[in-house]
Design a protein around this motif. Sequence first.
Motif, PDB file in Angstrom:
ATOM      1  N   GLU A  70       0.843  -1.192   0.000  1.00 15.96           N
ATOM      2  CA  GLU A  70       0.000   0.000   0.000  1.00 15.96           C
ATOM      3  C   GLU A  70       0.880   1.246   0.000  1.00 15.96           C
ATOM      4  O   GLU A  70       1.939   1.251   0.616  1.00 15.96           O
ATOM      5  CB  GLU A  70      -0.889   0.017   1.240  1.00 15.96           C
ATOM      6  N   PRO A  71       0.444   2.310  -0.672  1.00 16.65           N
ATOM      7  CA  PRO A  71       1.206   3.567  -0.603  1.00 16.65           C
ATOM      8  C   PRO A  71       1.254   4.066   0.840  1.00 16.65           C
ATOM      9  O   PRO A  71       0.293   3.922   1.586  1.00 16.65           O
ATOM     10  CB  PRO A  71       0.415   4.532  -1.476  1.00 16.65           C
ATOM     11  N   ARG A  72       2.392   4.594   1.210  1.00 16.23           N
ATOM     12  CA  ARG A  72       2.513   5.202   2.538  1.00 16.23           C
ATOM     13  C   ARG A  72       1.842   6.568   2.501  1.00 16.23           C
ATOM     14  O   ARG A  72       1.783   7.224   1.461  1.00 16.23           O
ATOM     15  CB  ARG A  72       3.985   5.370   2.919  1.00 16.23           C
ATOM     16  N   GLY A  73       1.360   6.992   3.637  1.00 14.80           N
ATOM     17  CA  GLY A  73       0.765   8.319   3.748  1.00 14.80           C
ATOM     18  C   GLY A  73       1.793   9.392   3.467  1.00 14.80           C
ATOM     19  O   GLY A  73       2.995   9.118   3.415  1.00 14.80           O
ATOM     20  N   PRO A  74       1.356  10.602   3.289  1.00 10.67           N
ATOM     21  CA  PRO A  74       2.296  11.667   2.956  1.00 10.67           C
ATOM     22  C   PRO A  74       3.268  11.931   4.100  1.00 10.67           C
ATOM     23  O   PRO A  74       2.908  11.866   5.267  1.00 10.67           O
ATOM     24  CB  PRO A  74       1.409  12.884   2.698  1.00 10.67           C
ATOM     25  N   LEU A 101       5.607  14.890   5.583  1.00  5.89           N
ATOM     26  CA  LEU A 101       5.622  16.347   5.516  1.00  5.89           C
ATOM     27  C   LEU A 101       6.858  16.889   6.217  1.00  5.89           C
ATOM     28  O   LEU A 101       7.317  16.313   7.190  1.00  5.89           O
ATOM     29  CB  LEU A 101       4.396  16.938   6.219  1.00  5.89           C
ATOM     30  N   CYS A 102       7.350  18.006   5.710  1.00  6.34           N
ATOM     31  CA  CYS A 102       8.394  18.742   6.412  1.00  6.34           C
ATOM     32  C   CYS A 102       8.218  20.220   6.114  1.00  6.34           C
ATOM     33  O   CYS A 102       7.641  20.605   5.101  1.00  6.34           O
ATOM     34  CB  CYS A 102       9.786  18.260   6.035  1.00  6.34           C
ATOM     35  N   VAL A 103       8.668  21.041   7.031  1.00  4.07           N
ATOM     36  CA  VAL A 103       8.589  22.490   6.891  1.00  4.07           C
ATOM     37  C   VAL A 103       9.947  22.998   6.436  1.00  4.07           C
ATOM     38  O   VAL A 103      10.982  22.574   6.941  1.00  4.07           O
ATOM     39  CB  VAL A 103       8.190  23.147   8.229  1.00  4.07           C
ATOM     40  N   VAL A 104       9.928  23.881   5.454  1.00  2.00           N
ATOM     41  CA  VAL A 104      11.163  24.489   4.952  1.00  2.00           C
ATOM     42  C   VAL A 104      10.943  25.981   4.774  1.00  2.00           C
ATOM     43  O   VAL A 104       9.815  26.454   4.732  1.00  2.00           O
ATOM     44  CB  VAL A 104      11.622  23.853   3.609  1.00  2.00           C
ATOM     45  N   ASP A 105      12.021  26.716   4.666  1.00  2.00           N
ATOM     46  CA  ASP A 105      11.959  28.146   4.330  1.00  2.00           C
ATOM     47  C   ASP A 105      11.048  28.946   5.265  1.00  2.00           C
ATOM     48  O   ASP A 105      10.130  29.626   4.820  1.00  2.00           O
ATOM     49  CB  ASP A 105      11.493  28.351   2.878  1.00  2.00           C
ATOM     50  N   VAL A 106      11.302  28.872   6.566  1.00  2.00           N
ATOM     51  CA  VAL A 106      10.526  29.668   7.513  1.00  2.00           C
ATOM     52  C   VAL A 106      11.003  31.112   7.411  1.00  2.00           C
ATOM     53  O   VAL A 106      12.171  31.410   7.595  1.00  2.00           O
ATOM     54  CB  VAL A 106      10.691  29.144   8.956  1.00  2.00           C
ATOM     55  N   GLY A 107      10.080  32.013   7.066  1.00  2.00           N
ATOM     56  CA  GLY A 107      10.407  33.427   6.912  1.00  2.00           C
ATOM     57  C   GLY A 107       9.724  34.267   7.978  1.00  2.00           C
ATOM     58  O   GLY A 107       9.279  33.749   9.006  1.00  2.00           O
ATOM     59  N   VAL A 159       5.512  24.157   3.329  1.00  2.00           N
ATOM     60  CA  VAL A 159       5.361  22.757   3.730  1.00  2.00           C
ATOM     61  C   VAL A 159       5.556  21.908   2.477  1.00  2.00           C
ATOM     62  O   VAL A 159       4.894  22.154   1.459  1.00  2.00           O
ATOM     63  CB  VAL A 159       3.969  22.477   4.337  1.00  2.00           C
ATOM     64  N   ARG A 160       6.472  20.953   2.540  1.00  2.00           N
ATOM     65  CA  ARG A 160       6.690  20.020   1.422  1.00  2.00           C
ATOM     66  C   ARG A 160       6.127  18.662   1.797  1.00  2.00           C
ATOM     67  O   ARG A 160       6.193  18.242   2.946  1.00  2.00           O
ATOM     68  CB  ARG A 160       8.180  19.898   1.117  1.00  2.00           C
ATOM     69  N   TYR A 161       5.575  17.970   0.788  1.00  2.00           N
ATOM     70  CA  TYR A 161       4.953  16.665   0.973  1.00  2.00           C
ATOM     71  C   TYR A 161       5.557  15.690  -0.021  1.00  2.00           C
ATOM     72  O   TYR A 161       5.815  16.054  -1.164  1.00  2.00           O
ATOM     73  CB  TYR A 161       3.446  16.710   0.662  1.00  2.00           C
ATOM     74  N   VAL A 162       5.748  14.459   0.396  1.00  2.00           N
ATOM     75  CA  VAL A 162       6.123  13.386  -0.526  1.00  2.00           C
ATOM     76  C   VAL A 162       5.294  12.152  -0.180  1.00  2.00           C
ATOM     77  O   VAL A 162       4.961  11.919   0.979  1.00  2.00           O
ATOM     78  CB  VAL A 162       7.635  13.039  -0.484  1.00  2.00           C
ATOM     79  N   VAL A 163       4.928  11.392  -1.209  1.00  2.00           N
ATOM     80  CA  VAL A 163       4.185  10.140  -1.042  1.00  2.00           C
ATOM     81  C   VAL A 163       4.945   9.072  -1.807  1.00  2.00           C
ATOM     82  O   VAL A 163       5.326   9.277  -2.967  1.00  2.00           O
ATOM     83  CB  VAL A 163       2.742  10.242  -1.594  1.00  2.00           C
ATOM     84  N   PHE A 164       5.189   7.935  -1.151  1.00  2.00           N
ATOM     85  CA  PHE A 164       5.884   6.825  -1.783  1.00  2.00           C
ATOM     86  C   PHE A 164       4.929   5.662  -2.008  1.00  2.00           C
ATOM     87  O   PHE A 164       4.047   5.406  -1.198  1.00  2.00           O
ATOM     88  CB  PHE A 164       7.047   6.353  -0.902  1.00  2.00           C
ATOM     89  N   ALA A 182       4.440  10.892  -5.587  1.00  2.00           N
ATOM     90  CA  ALA A 182       3.980  12.276  -5.727  1.00  2.00           C
ATOM     91  C   ALA A 182       4.774  13.171  -4.790  1.00  2.00           C
ATOM     92  O   ALA A 182       5.253  12.728  -3.752  1.00  2.00           O
ATOM     93  CB  ALA A 182       2.494  12.375  -5.396  1.00  2.00           C
ATOM     94  N   LYS A 183       4.901  14.425  -5.207  1.00  2.00           N
ATOM     95  CA  LYS A 183       5.483  15.421  -4.310  1.00  2.00           C
ATOM     96  C   LYS A 183       4.798  16.748  -4.586  1.00  2.00           C
ATOM     97  O   LYS A 183       4.327  17.008  -5.691  1.00  2.00           O
ATOM     98  CB  LYS A 183       6.997  15.525  -4.464  1.00  2.00           C
ATOM     99  N   ALA A 184       4.727  17.581  -3.542  1.00  2.00           N
ATOM    100  CA  ALA A 184       4.059  18.876  -3.660  1.00  2.00           C
ATOM    101  C   ALA A 184       4.609  19.806  -2.589  1.00  2.00           C
ATOM    102  O   ALA A 184       5.298  19.372  -1.671  1.00  2.00           O
ATOM    103  CB  ALA A 184       2.552  18.706  -3.486  1.00  2.00           C
ATOM    104  N   ALA A 185       4.283  21.070  -2.721  1.00  2.00           N
ATOM    105  CA  ALA A 185       4.655  22.062  -1.713  1.00  2.00           C
ATOM    106  C   ALA A 185       3.551  23.101  -1.610  1.00  2.00           C
ATOM    107  O   ALA A 185       2.887  23.414  -2.601  1.00  2.00           O
ATOM    108  CB  ALA A 185       5.978  22.723  -2.075  1.00  2.00           C
ATOM    109  N   THR A 186       3.354  23.607  -0.410  1.00  2.00           N
ATOM    110  CA  THR A 186       2.374  24.656  -0.164  1.00  2.00           C
ATOM    111  C   THR A 186       3.067  25.781   0.584  1.00  2.00           C
ATOM    112  O   THR A 186       3.717  25.541   1.598  1.00  2.00           O
ATOM    113  CB  THR A 186       1.210  24.129   0.702  1.00  2.00           C
TER     114      THR A 186
END
Length: 65
Positions: A2-6, A8-14, A20-25, A32-36
């Motif tokens: 089964e795919p693992r859940g996303p 998350l890590c926080v980057v670029d705190v201003g 917030v970056r997300y990766v799913v394996f 998948a990968k994404a950033a918000t």
Amino acid sequence: PEPRGPELCVVDVGGARYTVRYVVFDGERLAAKAATQCVSFDFDTDRPRRLIEEERAILTGLADE
């Protein structure tokens, strides 16, 4: 497998924003990968606001090592 859940890590705190970056394996394969980009917001003034030191400490603690 089964795919693992996303993950998350926080980057670029201003001053008022952070990312917030997300990766799913799928097994060992990156599926998948994404950033918000997030901005702290003051609803009373209807404007972005600066992060307070407590918030910055929490976000920095969630940062990717």
